[in-house]
Design a protein around this motif. Structure first.
Motif, short mmCIF file in Angstrom:
data_model
loop_
_atom_site.label_atom_id
_atom_site.label_comp_id
_atom_site.label_asym_id
_atom_site.label_seq_id
_atom_site.Cartn_x
_atom_site.Cartn_y
_atom_site.Cartn_z
N VAL A 40 0.83 -1.21 0.00
CA VAL A 40 0.00 0.00 0.00
C VAL A 40 0.86 1.26 0.00
O VAL A 40 0.53 2.25 -0.64
CB VAL A 40 -0.95 -0.02 1.22
CG1 VAL A 40 -1.76 1.26 1.30
CG2 VAL A 40 -1.87 -1.22 1.14
N PHE A 46 -2.13 5.94 -5.19
CA PHE A 46 -2.79 6.44 -3.99
C PHE A 46 -2.17 7.75 -3.55
O PHE A 46 -0.96 7.94 -3.62
CB PHE A 46 -2.68 5.44 -2.83
CG PHE A 46 -3.39 4.15 -3.05
CD1 PHE A 46 -4.71 4.12 -3.44
CD2 PHE A 46 -2.74 2.94 -2.85
CE1 PHE A 46 -5.38 2.93 -3.63
CE2 PHE A 46 -3.40 1.74 -3.04
CZ PHE A 46 -4.72 1.74 -3.45
N GLU A 50 -5.20 8.84 1.09
CA GLU A 50 -5.76 7.52 0.80
C GLU A 50 -4.93 6.42 1.44
O GLU A 50 -5.48 5.43 1.94
CB GLU A 50 -5.85 7.30 -0.71
CG GLU A 50 -6.93 8.12 -1.39
CD GLU A 50 -6.91 8.00 -2.89
OE1 GLU A 50 -7.97 8.25 -3.50
OE2 GLU A 50 -5.86 7.67 -3.47
N ARG A 51 -3.61 6.58 1.44
CA ARG A 51 -2.74 5.59 2.09
C ARG A 51 -3.05 5.49 3.58
O ARG A 51 -3.15 4.39 4.14
CB ARG A 51 -1.27 5.96 1.89
CG ARG A 51 -0.74 5.61 0.54
CD ARG A 51 0.78 5.79 0.48
NE ARG A 51 1.23 5.52 -0.87
CZ ARG A 51 1.41 6.44 -1.80
NH1 ARG A 51 1.20 7.71 -1.52
NH2 ARG A 51 1.82 6.11 -3.01
N LEU A 54 -6.39 3.73 4.02
CA LEU A 54 -6.26 2.29 3.79
C LEU A 54 -5.56 1.61 4.96
O LEU A 54 -5.97 0.53 5.40
CB LEU A 54 -5.50 2.02 2.50
CG LEU A 54 -6.26 2.27 1.20
CD1 LEU A 54 -5.34 2.13 0.01
CD2 LEU A 54 -7.43 1.31 1.08
N LEU A 93 -10.44 -2.45 -2.05
CA LEU A 93 -9.97 -1.06 -2.03
C LEU A 93 -11.16 -0.10 -2.13
O LEU A 93 -11.17 0.95 -1.47
CB LEU A 93 -8.99 -0.81 -3.17
CG LEU A 93 -7.66 -1.55 -3.09
CD1 LEU A 93 -6.83 -1.30 -4.33
CD2 LEU A 93 -6.88 -1.15 -1.84
N LEU A 97 -11.88 2.64 0.73
CA LEU A 97 -11.72 4.07 0.43
C LEU A 97 -13.04 4.84 0.50
O LEU A 97 -13.05 6.05 0.38
CB LEU A 97 -11.10 4.25 -0.97
CG LEU A 97 -9.64 3.85 -1.10
CD1 LEU A 97 -9.19 3.92 -2.54
CD2 LEU A 97 -8.76 4.73 -0.23
#
Length: 136
Positions: A40, A46, A50-51, A54, A93, A97
């Motif tokens: 990731v 990303f 977003e990282r 996640l 994902l 997200l």
């Protein structure tokens, strides 16, 4: 932004091994089980936000290096299992997200409260008429 299938395939690594289950002698010969591994932190599609999202939502699915593992062994075909892992990853994902909208608390309108109380009174009056008259 959700990555498309081609971007995902470029950023992941696949590991194959022998699968258990149906397949007879084929299971003993062919490596049809597929494990997809996505780091990731190194994925180019990303953003930093977003990282973090996640890593927060998939904390139980990530290993110590930050790799996300998705396994498929349903089919007898390695190619089909590869396709399934990519589809599973994109669905995972997408759900991770997704950010829920913040609910704005609202007050119940006075007209609704009045209507509810009037309905209660009409039901009470209806039940009152059903009773036998009392003898004086």
């Amino acid at each position: 932004m959700l990555p498309n299938k081609d971007d995902v395939i470029k950023a992941v690594t696949f590991k194959t091994s022998r699968s258990g289950g149906k397949g007879g002698q084929n299971v003993n010969k062919v490596s049809s089980k597929v494990e997809l591994i996505l780091n990731v932190n190194d994925a180019p599609f990303f953003t930093d936000a977003e990282r973090l999202l996640l890593q927060d939502k998939l904390v139980h699915r990530l290993d110590l290096e930050g790799n996300l593992h998705v396994v498929s062994q349903e089919d007898r075909s390695q190619l089909m299992n590869k396709e399934r892992t990519v589809v599973k990853l994109i669905a995972l994902l997408k759900s991770a997200l997704h950010v829920n909208k913040v609910r704005k608390p609202t007050k119940t309108p006075k007209s609704v409260i009045r209507k509810r109380l009037a309905d209660k009174q009409s039901v009470a009056a209806k039940k009152e008429f059903r009773k036998r008259p009392q003898a004086d």
